[in-house]
Enzyme design. Structure first.
Site, PDB file in Angstrom:
ATOM      1  N   PRO A  80       0.858  -1.043   0.101  1.00  0.00           N
ATOM      2  CA  PRO A  80      -0.029  -0.071  -0.125  1.00  0.00           C
ATOM      3  C   PRO A  80       0.719   1.166  -0.200  1.00  0.00           C
ATOM      4  O   PRO A  80       0.495   2.247  -0.536  1.00  0.00           O
ATOM      5  CB  PRO A  80      -0.903  -0.101   1.221  1.00  0.00           C
ATOM      6  CG  PRO A  80      -0.894  -1.616   1.608  1.00  0.00           C
ATOM      7  CD  PRO A  80       0.456  -2.262   0.976  1.00  0.00           C
ATOM      8  N   PHE A  82      -2.458  -5.223  -4.843  1.00  0.00           N
ATOM      9  CA  PHE A  82      -2.574  -5.481  -6.183  1.00  0.00           C
ATOM     10  C   PHE A  82      -1.776  -6.715  -6.753  1.00  0.00           C
ATOM     11  O   PHE A  82      -1.200  -6.784  -8.153  1.00  0.00           O
ATOM     12  CB  PHE A  82      -1.802  -4.462  -6.809  1.00  0.00           C
ATOM     13  CG  PHE A  82      -2.391  -2.920  -6.397  1.00  0.00           C
ATOM     14  CD1 PHE A  82      -3.683  -2.764  -5.976  1.00  0.00           C
ATOM     15  CD2 PHE A  82      -1.522  -1.733  -6.520  1.00  0.00           C
ATOM     16  CE1 PHE A  82      -4.075  -1.447  -5.195  1.00  0.00           C
ATOM     17  CE2 PHE A  82      -2.029  -0.582  -6.077  1.00  0.00           C
ATOM     18  CZ  PHE A  82      -3.279  -0.484  -5.713  1.00  0.00           C
ATOM     19  N   GLU A 129       9.748  -9.125 -17.448  1.00  0.00           N
ATOM     20  CA  GLU A 129       8.106  -8.709 -17.263  1.00  0.00           C
ATOM     21  C   GLU A 129       7.798  -7.731 -18.086  1.00  0.00           C
ATOM     22  O   GLU A 129       6.832  -7.398 -18.752  1.00  0.00           O
ATOM     23  CB  GLU A 129       7.757  -8.271 -15.845  1.00  0.00           C
ATOM     24  CG  GLU A 129       6.094  -7.818 -15.626  1.00  0.00           C
ATOM     25  CD  GLU A 129       6.083  -7.461 -14.228  1.00  0.00           C
ATOM     26  OE1 GLU A 129       7.013  -7.349 -13.118  1.00  0.00           O
ATOM     27  OE2 GLU A 129       4.928  -7.367 -14.006  1.00  0.00           O
ATOM     28  N   ARG A 130       8.716  -6.548 -18.284  1.00  0.00           N
ATOM     29  CA  ARG A 130       8.368  -5.189 -19.146  1.00  0.00           C
ATOM     30  C   ARG A 130       8.383  -5.756 -20.561  1.00  0.00           C
ATOM     31  O   ARG A 130       7.584  -5.215 -21.535  1.00  0.00           O
ATOM     32  CB  ARG A 130       9.661  -4.087 -18.578  1.00  0.00           C
ATOM     33  CG  ARG A 130       9.473  -3.588 -17.428  1.00  0.00           C
ATOM     34  CD  ARG A 130      10.272  -2.903 -16.634  1.00  0.00           C
ATOM     35  NE  ARG A 130       9.840  -2.558 -15.460  1.00  0.00           N
ATOM     36  CZ  ARG A 130      10.894  -2.032 -14.760  1.00  0.00           C
ATOM     37  NH1 ARG A 130      12.016  -1.669 -14.948  1.00  0.00           N
ATOM     38  NH2 ARG A 130      10.478  -1.614 -13.551  1.00  0.00           N
ATOM     39  N   GLU A 137       6.083   6.496 -16.330  1.00  0.00           N
ATOM     40  CA  GLU A 137       6.903   7.547 -15.696  1.00  0.00           C
ATOM     41  C   GLU A 137       8.294   6.871 -15.352  1.00  0.00           C
ATOM     42  O   GLU A 137       9.274   7.588 -15.560  1.00  0.00           O
ATOM     43  CB  GLU A 137       6.412   8.238 -14.588  1.00  0.00           C
ATOM     44  CG  GLU A 137       5.002   9.126 -15.043  1.00  0.00           C
ATOM     45  CD  GLU A 137       4.038   8.420 -15.392  1.00  0.00           C
ATOM     46  OE1 GLU A 137       3.640   7.181 -14.974  1.00  0.00           O
ATOM     47  OE2 GLU A 137       3.066   8.965 -16.054  1.00  0.00           O
TER      48      GLU A 137
HETATM   49  C1  LIG Z   1      -4.076  -5.189 -11.966  1.00  0.00           C
HETATM   50  C2  LIG Z   1      -2.845  -4.996 -11.487  1.00  0.00           C
HETATM   51  C3  LIG Z   1      -1.954  -5.918 -11.412  1.00  0.00           C
HETATM   52  C4  LIG Z   1      -0.641  -5.923 -10.621  1.00  0.00           C
HETATM   53  N1  LIG Z   1       0.101  -6.988 -10.428  1.00  0.00           N
HETATM   54  C5  LIG Z   1       0.990  -7.031  -9.396  1.00  0.00           C
HETATM   55  C6  LIG Z   1       1.657  -8.143  -9.173  1.00  0.00           C
HETATM   56  O1  LIG Z   1       1.400  -9.388  -9.374  1.00  0.00           O
HETATM   57  N2  LIG Z   1       2.736  -7.941  -8.279  1.00  0.00           N
HETATM   58  C7  LIG Z   1       3.256  -6.828  -7.534  1.00  0.00           C
HETATM   59  O2  LIG Z   1       4.041  -6.819  -6.902  1.00  0.00           O
HETATM   60  N3  LIG Z   1       2.547  -5.540  -8.243  1.00  0.00           N
HETATM   61  C8  LIG Z   1       1.455  -5.598  -8.968  1.00  0.00           C
HETATM   62  N4  LIG Z   1       0.863  -4.494  -9.137  1.00  0.00           N
HETATM   63  C9  LIG Z   1       1.230  -3.356  -8.842  1.00  0.00           C
HETATM   64  C10 LIG Z   1       2.096  -2.436  -9.786  1.00  0.00           C
HETATM   65  O3  LIG Z   1       3.168  -2.964 -10.305  1.00  0.00           O
HETATM   66  C11 LIG Z   1       1.921  -1.062  -9.215  1.00  0.00           C
HETATM   67  O4  LIG Z   1       0.625  -0.556  -9.173  1.00  0.00           O
HETATM   68  C12 LIG Z   1       2.799  -0.182  -9.993  1.00  0.00           C
HETATM   69  O5  LIG Z   1       4.386  -0.243  -9.931  1.00  0.00           O
HETATM   70  C13 LIG Z   1       2.672   1.355  -9.423  1.00  0.00           C
HETATM   71  O6  LIG Z   1       2.680   1.556  -8.096  1.00  0.00           O
HETATM   72  P1  LIG Z   1       1.772   2.366  -7.359  1.00  0.00           P
HETATM   73  O7  LIG Z   1       0.467   1.783  -7.860  1.00  0.00           O
HETATM   74  O8  LIG Z   1       2.096   2.234  -6.010  1.00  0.00           O
HETATM   75  O9  LIG Z   1       1.803   3.802  -7.740  1.00  0.00           O
HETATM   76  P2  LIG Z   1       2.760   4.859  -7.106  1.00  0.00           P
HETATM   77  O10 LIG Z   1       4.277   4.333  -6.989  1.00  0.00           O
HETATM   78  O11 LIG Z   1       2.189   5.461  -6.122  1.00  0.00           O
HETATM   79  O12 LIG Z   1       2.752   6.009  -8.403  1.00  0.00           O
HETATM   80  C14 LIG Z   1       1.914   6.929  -8.413  1.00  0.00           C
HETATM   81  C15 LIG Z   1       2.120   7.957  -9.579  1.00  0.00           C
HETATM   82  O13 LIG Z   1       3.474   8.610  -9.274  1.00  0.00           O
HETATM   83  C16 LIG Z   1       4.126   8.340 -10.511  1.00  0.00           C
HETATM   84  N5  LIG Z   1       5.640   8.362 -10.310  1.00  0.00           N
HETATM   85  C17 LIG Z   1       6.135   7.527  -9.155  1.00  0.00           C
HETATM   86  N6  LIG Z   1       7.571   7.848  -9.278  1.00  0.00           N
HETATM   87  C18 LIG Z   1       7.692   9.000 -10.129  1.00  0.00           C
HETATM   88  C19 LIG Z   1       8.844   9.675 -10.416  1.00  0.00           C
HETATM   89  N7  LIG Z   1       9.930   9.609  -9.934  1.00  0.00           N
HETATM   90  N8  LIG Z   1       8.648  10.618 -11.503  1.00  0.00           N
HETATM   91  C20 LIG Z   1       7.358  11.009 -11.846  1.00  0.00           C
HETATM   92  N9  LIG Z   1       6.081  10.323 -11.701  1.00  0.00           N
HETATM   93  C21 LIG Z   1       6.327   9.413 -10.768  1.00  0.00           C
HETATM   94  C22 LIG Z   1       3.807   7.060 -10.972  1.00  0.00           C
HETATM   95  O14 LIG Z   1       3.983   6.860 -12.508  1.00  0.00           O
HETATM   96  C23 LIG Z   1       2.268   7.268 -10.851  1.00  0.00           C
HETATM   97  O15 LIG Z   1       1.621   7.899 -12.017  1.00  0.00           O
HETATM   98  C24 LIG Z   1      -0.334  -4.594 -10.088  1.00  0.00           C
HETATM   99  C25 LIG Z   1      -1.254  -3.593 -10.407  1.00  0.00           C
HETATM  100  C26 LIG Z   1      -2.531  -3.447 -10.736  1.00  0.00           C
HETATM  101  C27 LIG Z   1      -3.422  -2.361 -11.119  1.00  0.00           C
END
Ligand SMILES: Cc1cc2nc3c(=O)[nH]c(=O)nc-3n(C[C@H](O)[C@H](O)[C@H](O)COP(=O)(O)OP(=O)(O)OC[C@H]3O[C@@H](n4cnc5c(N)ncnc54)[C@H](O)[C@@H]3O)c2cc1C
Length: 389
Positions: free
Chosen positions: A140, A168, A253-254, A378
């Site tokens: 979270p 997630f 993965e990417r 990003e």
């Molecule tokens: C359907 C789904 C499946 C997923 N499956 C997995 C899984 O199997 N295992 C797992 O571990 N995770 C999983 N994820 C998590 C996913 O990898 C994360 O949601 C993702 O990495 C972004 O993290 P966050 O949601 O915490 O966003 P945050 O890190 O909170 O980012 C919020 C915003 O800030 C931006 N941001 C962050 N840093 C910067 C920067 N330096 N400069 C500019 N902008 C920035 C981001 O791009 C984004 O727009 C899943 C997510 C979803 C929705």
């Protein structure tokens, strides 16, 4: 016309994929045609798919494509893997493809850094489809900023005791085992390790499926660790060396998400073109309006370029080179192509594209995650900027 369009989009496949990759492609294509496509509309509405799909895919070797034979895999090069991912993405449901393929992000660290005992217990049964594996990095309070994760694992004799929350997590509801990133050391990237946690361990619990914009049949969950005790023998690689392994794992993965991106774009373009040639407005097929024809050309060009660039990154992977810059750029480009093509496809469908039940509508919803999951757009820009500017 649709066939000509399909040929242009598929053209680059012919050169690089040898007989082995083509054989794998045929197997996956048949599996998708026989087992997924006839059911996929129903599974989308039900928000799930039968667990039996895993052993079905496992038995014919699809889950194991790209893994070594001694862990139960079907060894092949990068082109066999790309052929597999392309054909799976053509099932038109990102949710089915993501959950059925969650082991592709959970297992590679175990394969590369695990012990023979870990291979036997945690890899072979997953590739056979008898167990489901998921990767749990995101929390979270820590998504993009992996180095700041707070789920803690404290060493106690021959065990670690884990406390924290992951969220997630793809396949989180059904997985039997999780590759979990935990903090075993001090702050920052130098204090992270990977542990395999089995779902039936005391103190582990999870949410039901989290409702989502897209990927409906994929079981995404939040995981809770309350004094979860796992043997230290479940650690993957050395203590506090997890961050490097996670970053290494992100690369494939990417690349896979880039493949999903251009295949999503291709499918959207073909669907939209089919509709545009059928649908008559003002006495003419929608496809005959020059504004639409030019729009299609732009989408085809953008998608073909993203695909070619992804293949260039894959070629670097095949040569064993550091490919972080290319893979990050490929994800950036191909996921943008998916967004542009799916947006355009819904627009070409008009009102019908906004209603539930068309492939265009599903692709539009599913495409949105591609620029977020596995590292956001990003973050891709940050990685490339650090490396080239
Ligand atoms: C359907 C789904 C499946 C997923 N499956 C997995 C899984 O199997 N295992 C797992 O571990 N995770 C999983 N994820 C998590 C996913 O990898 C994360 O949601 C993702 O990495 C972004 O993290 P966050 O949601 O915490 O966003 P945050 O890190 O909170 O980012 C919020 C915003 O800030 C931006 N941001 C962050 N840093 C910067 C920067 N330096 N400069 C500019 N902008 C920035 C981001 O791009 C984004 O727009 C899943 C997510 C979803 C929705």
């Amino acid at each position: 016309m649709t066939d000509r369009l399909r040929r242009v989009l598929a053209e680059p496949e012919t050169g690089r994929f040898g007989p082995e990759a083509n054989l794998i492609r045929d197997t996956v294509r048949r599996f998708v045609a026989d087992e997924i496509l006839p059911n996929v509309d129903r599974w989308e509405e039900e928000g799930t798919f039968p667990r039996e799909l895993y052993p079905m895919a496992g038995r014919i070797g699809i889950l194991g494509v790209g893994y070594p034979a001694d862990v139960g895999g079907t060894p092949t090069g990068i082109w066999g893997q790309i052929a597999t991912w392309e054909e799976m993405a053509r099932c038109t449901s990102g949710g089915v493809a993501a959950s059925l393929g969650s082991h592709h992000i959970a297992l590679p660290p175990i394969v590369a850094h695990g012990t023979p005992d870990q291979h036997r217990r945690f890899v072979a049964p997953v590739l056979a489809g008898d167990r489901i594996a998921a990767l749990a990095i995101t929390e979270p309070g820590a998504g993009s900023d992996v180095a700041n994760l707070t789920t803690r694992a404290v060493r106690d004799g021959d065990d670690y005791v884990i406390d924290g929350t992951k969220t997630f997590i793809t396949s989180g509801v059904r997985a039997d085992q999780f590759t979990v990133a935990v903090r075993t050391g001090g702050p920052g990237h130098g204090g992270i390790s990977l542990l395999v946690v089995e779902a039936d361990t005391d103190g582990f619990s999870r949410s039901g499926p989290l409702p989502k914009m897209g990927w409906w049949p994929s079981d995404t969950a939040t995981l809770y660790f309350d004094q979860v005790r796992v043997p230290a023998a479940n650690r993957i690689g050395p203590e506090n060396a997890g961050f490097r392994i996670i970053m290494e794992n992100f690369q494939m993965e990417r690349l896979q998400l880039a493949v999903s991106g251009y295949v999503t774009a291709e499918t959207a373009i073909v669907e939209a073109w089919r509709y545009a040639t059928d649908r008559t407005v003002f006495g003419r097929p929608v496809a005959e309006f020059q504004a639409n024809r030019h729009r299609f050309v732009d989408l085809v060009a953008e998608t073909a370029a993203a695909k070619e660039f992804t293949y260039r990154a894959a070629e670097a992977v095949a040569r064993g080179e550091d490919r972080t810059t290319e893979i990050s750029m490929a994800k950036l480009l191909a996921t943008a192509a998916a967004e542009h093509a799916t947006y355009a496809a819904v627009q070409i469908f008009g009102g019908a594209g906004y209603l539930r039940g068309t492939v265009a509508e599903r692709l539009y919803r599913d495409a949105r995650i591609l620029a977020i999951g596995g590292g956001t757009t990003e973050i891709m820009r940050e990685i490339v900027a650090k490396r080239i500017l």
